[in-house]
Enzyme design. Structure first.
Site, PDB file in Angstrom:
ATOM      1  N   ASP A   1       0.627  -1.821  -0.491  1.00  0.00           N
ATOM      2  CA  ASP A   1       0.131  -0.135  -0.141  1.00  0.00           C
ATOM      3  C   ASP A   1       1.046   1.022   0.220  1.00  0.00           C
ATOM      4  O   ASP A   1       1.763   1.596   0.545  1.00  0.00           O
ATOM      5  CB  ASP A   1      -0.793  -0.435   1.064  1.00  0.00           C
ATOM      6  CG  ASP A   1      -1.857   0.991   1.333  1.00  0.00           C
ATOM      7  OD1 ASP A   1      -3.000   1.298   0.434  1.00  0.00           O
ATOM      8  OD2 ASP A   1      -1.891   2.022   2.076  1.00  0.00           O
TER       9      ASP A   1
ATOM     10  N   GLU B   1      14.961 -15.405  -0.176  1.00  0.00           N
ATOM     11  CA  GLU B   1      15.111 -16.038   1.043  1.00  0.00           C
ATOM     12  C   GLU B   1      14.430 -17.006   0.665  1.00  0.00           C
ATOM     13  O   GLU B   1      14.226 -18.520   1.030  1.00  0.00           O
ATOM     14  CB  GLU B   1      15.236 -15.860   2.262  1.00  0.00           C
ATOM     15  CG  GLU B   1      16.118 -14.707   2.755  1.00  0.00           C
ATOM     16  CD  GLU B   1      16.376 -13.577   3.864  1.00  0.00           C
ATOM     17  OE1 GLU B   1      15.735 -14.667   5.020  1.00  0.00           O
ATOM     18  OE2 GLU B   1      17.190 -12.683   4.006  1.00  0.00           O
TER      19      GLU B   1
END
Length: 568
Positions: free
Chosen positions: A223, A274
């Protein structure tokens, strides 16, 4: 005779799609409080989402983006987050989230979580600590606290205005009762902005990302992704009063699109890397041009950015050709797919917006006294045709809940029923976004049209929802629901998301015409029908947004209609 000479554009990304699902995905936005209410309190919830996953699988979407469901006092419908790592009781529990996620994955539907990093709720423990702490403290350094101007600090630090109307600064009362510092809130007073120059803030959001990634989410929609960093010195700025509230039409806004924000997303990109499974970041970045928006999706930053330039383009062939060309070229230049979107929870639904006859900047909304209100039949016809253009484009497409039912903006919402902060902070001068957030209809003759078992709904639903309910449309081959199902299925079957767009010339100024793979798409934005070339007319129609016509000279494509044809 129409020429089929083509103008080839670059490949969407110039790369193999591989397992990078987000390059071609059709992603369905769920605004949880308005999707389905399982508890009966009139507010949608996570068990309600789980209960309708079968319908979304039948629609054919690849992923769901969930608007905020985290702990919040709901001053701005969840975009004021008090705890980023828990579910608000309105929507259920973390266990409910885990069930929904697992059930979605069972159906090969990925889950994207909304993340709100520009600001928190004023009920967040950090902001409460800041209010109790002294100026210059580490607690206040997490937010944008500043001394005021004037002899006694009685004036705000600058002239910035809130996106929701009114000043963007609020003065606090210090613990000793004296008038104190001011804090920045680009949105509501209950939404204080974080200071993203603070390493503690950055570390906290790494923790938040990992919390949800560890639970198995497939990505994040970010956002106000263009708003985290503010210009050095916080210079005064007066926005264009006729521009959209999120800055999409303006250059040089000191609180939008600052260069430093890209460091944040490079850091986040590394966190997502990751994890296995191509986790994705999508930016809500209201920037003035596709070229500027493409900066958010360079290879080491985000994976997608909403194409608001496309969303804000009217039903006009020349304008559509220009924005599509510009978008594909801009995103291709950085190795990213373009995204395409027509509606979301912040804009007038495109089944109404495309038929407006007066200016309506983003965030202003429409209501009983708005000028240029749409004719519903025209709006729906154009919306279906525009969707048929959008879903044929290479890249990723976003849908907003209810658009597959052809839902229009709800205009006749009484003032005392409205809940958008924009309505209150502008004293009713702007209607805000409630009209696109009304709970959607599932069953024509059920309480609240199947949204809630008790008949409760947090915003009033209009009587016309009965005729637009999902159960009314599912058995109707010509319904908007079945048009969407047909388009999404054909999009997948013909691999259009990974395709190559080639413009077709010679169709006239009011026509959008292109080929993507073996599918030819013709959209008529004009007021009169056109006769399709004989070669196309003899092809196989695989989808059409409305009935085709027939004349003495051949097959006619009516006004405000789009057709997909294969000729091999």
């Amino acid at each position: 005779m129409t020429s089929l000479d083509t103008i080839a554009l670059p490949d969407t990304a110039g790369l193999s799609t591989g397992s990078e699902w987000w390059r071609t995905a059709v992603i369905y936005q769920i605004y949880p409080r308005s999707f389905a209410d399982n508890s009966g309190d009139g507010i949608g919830d996570l068990p309600g989402v789980t209960s309708h996953l079968d319908e979304l699988q039948q629609l054919g979407v690849d992923a769901i983006w969930l608007s905020p469901f985290q702990t919040s006092p709901q001053k701005d419908a969840g975009y004021d987050v008090a705890d980023y790592c828990d579910v608000d009781p309105l929507f259920g529990t973390l266990a409910d989230f885990d069930v929904m996620l697992a059930e979605a994955h069972t159906r090969s539907i990925r889950i994207i979580v909304d993340l709100v990093p520009n600001h928190s709720s004023d009920q967040h423990v950090w902001f409460q600590q800041a209010l109790a702490a002294a100026p210059g403290s580490t607690e206040r350094a997490r937010y944008m606290f500043r001394d005021g101007l004037g002899k006694n600090g009685e004036l705000p630090p600058n002239n910035w205005e809130s996106v929701f109307g009114g000043p963007a600064w609020t003065r606090v009362t210090e613990p000793d009762g004296s008038a104190g510092q001011w804090y920045l809130h680009l949105f509501d007073t209950s939404q204080p902005d974080f200071d993203w120059h603070n390493e503690e803030v950055r570390a906290e959001f790494r923790r938040v990302l990992r919390f949800w990634l560890d639970r198995g989410v497939d990505g994040f929609r970010v956002d106000v992704a263009h708003g985290l960093i503010k210009a050095e010195g916080l210079p005064d700025y007066t926005p264009d009063p006729d521009a959209g509230s999120m800055g999409g039409e303006e250059l040089g806004v000191p609180y939008w699109g600052q260069d430093g924000v890209h460091e944040v997303y490079r850091d986040w990109h590394a966190v997502l890397a990751e994890y296995d499974g191509d986790r994705a970041l999508c930016a809500e970045a209201w920037m003035p041009t596709p070229e500027q928006t493409a900066l958010w999706v360079r290879p080491d930053e985000m994976h997608q950015a909403f194409n608001f330039a496309y969303l804000e383009t009217g039903w006009d062939a020349a304008a559509l050709r220009a924005v599509i060309t510009r978008s594909i070229e801009a995103y291709s230049a950085v190795g990213a797919p373009s995204t395409w979107v027509l509606s979301n929870h912040d804009v007038v639904r495109h089944a109404s917006r495309l038929a407006l006859t007066a200016e309506n900047p983003q965030g202003h909304g429409i209501g009983p006294d708005s000028p240029g209100k749409p004719i519903p039949e025209v709006g729906l016809r154009r919306a279906r045709a525009a969707t048929a253009v959008m879903l044929a484009l290479p890249g990723s497409s976003y849908l907003y809940q209810g658009e597959e039912l052809g839902l229009p903006e709800v205009i006749e919402i009484p003032g005392d029923a409205r809940q958008d902060p924009t309505w209150f902070r502008t004293n009713g001068e702007r209607y805000g976004r409630d009209g696109c957030r009304v709970p959607i209809p599932w069953t024509a003759d059920a309480p609240a049209y199947g949204f809630s078992p008790t008949g409760e709904a947090w915003l009033p639903q209009p009587a016309e929802w009965a005729t637009l309910s999902r159960d009314t449309q599912v058995g109707d081959a010509d319904s908007t629901l079945n048009l969407y199902r047909t388009l999404i299925s054909a999009r997948r079957a013909h691999n259009l998301g990974a395709g190559l767009l080639e413009w077709l010339e010679g169709f006239g100024d009011d026509i959008v015409a292109f080929r993507n793979g073996n599918v030819t798409v013709i959209g008529n934005t004009g007021g009169a029908p056109i006769v399709l070339p004989e070669g196309l007319a003899q092809g196989t129609v695989i989808a059409t947004s409305g009935p085709l016509g027939f004349t003495g000279t051949g097959t006619a494509l009516p006004a405000d209609t789009t057709v997909w044809i294969t000729t091999d």
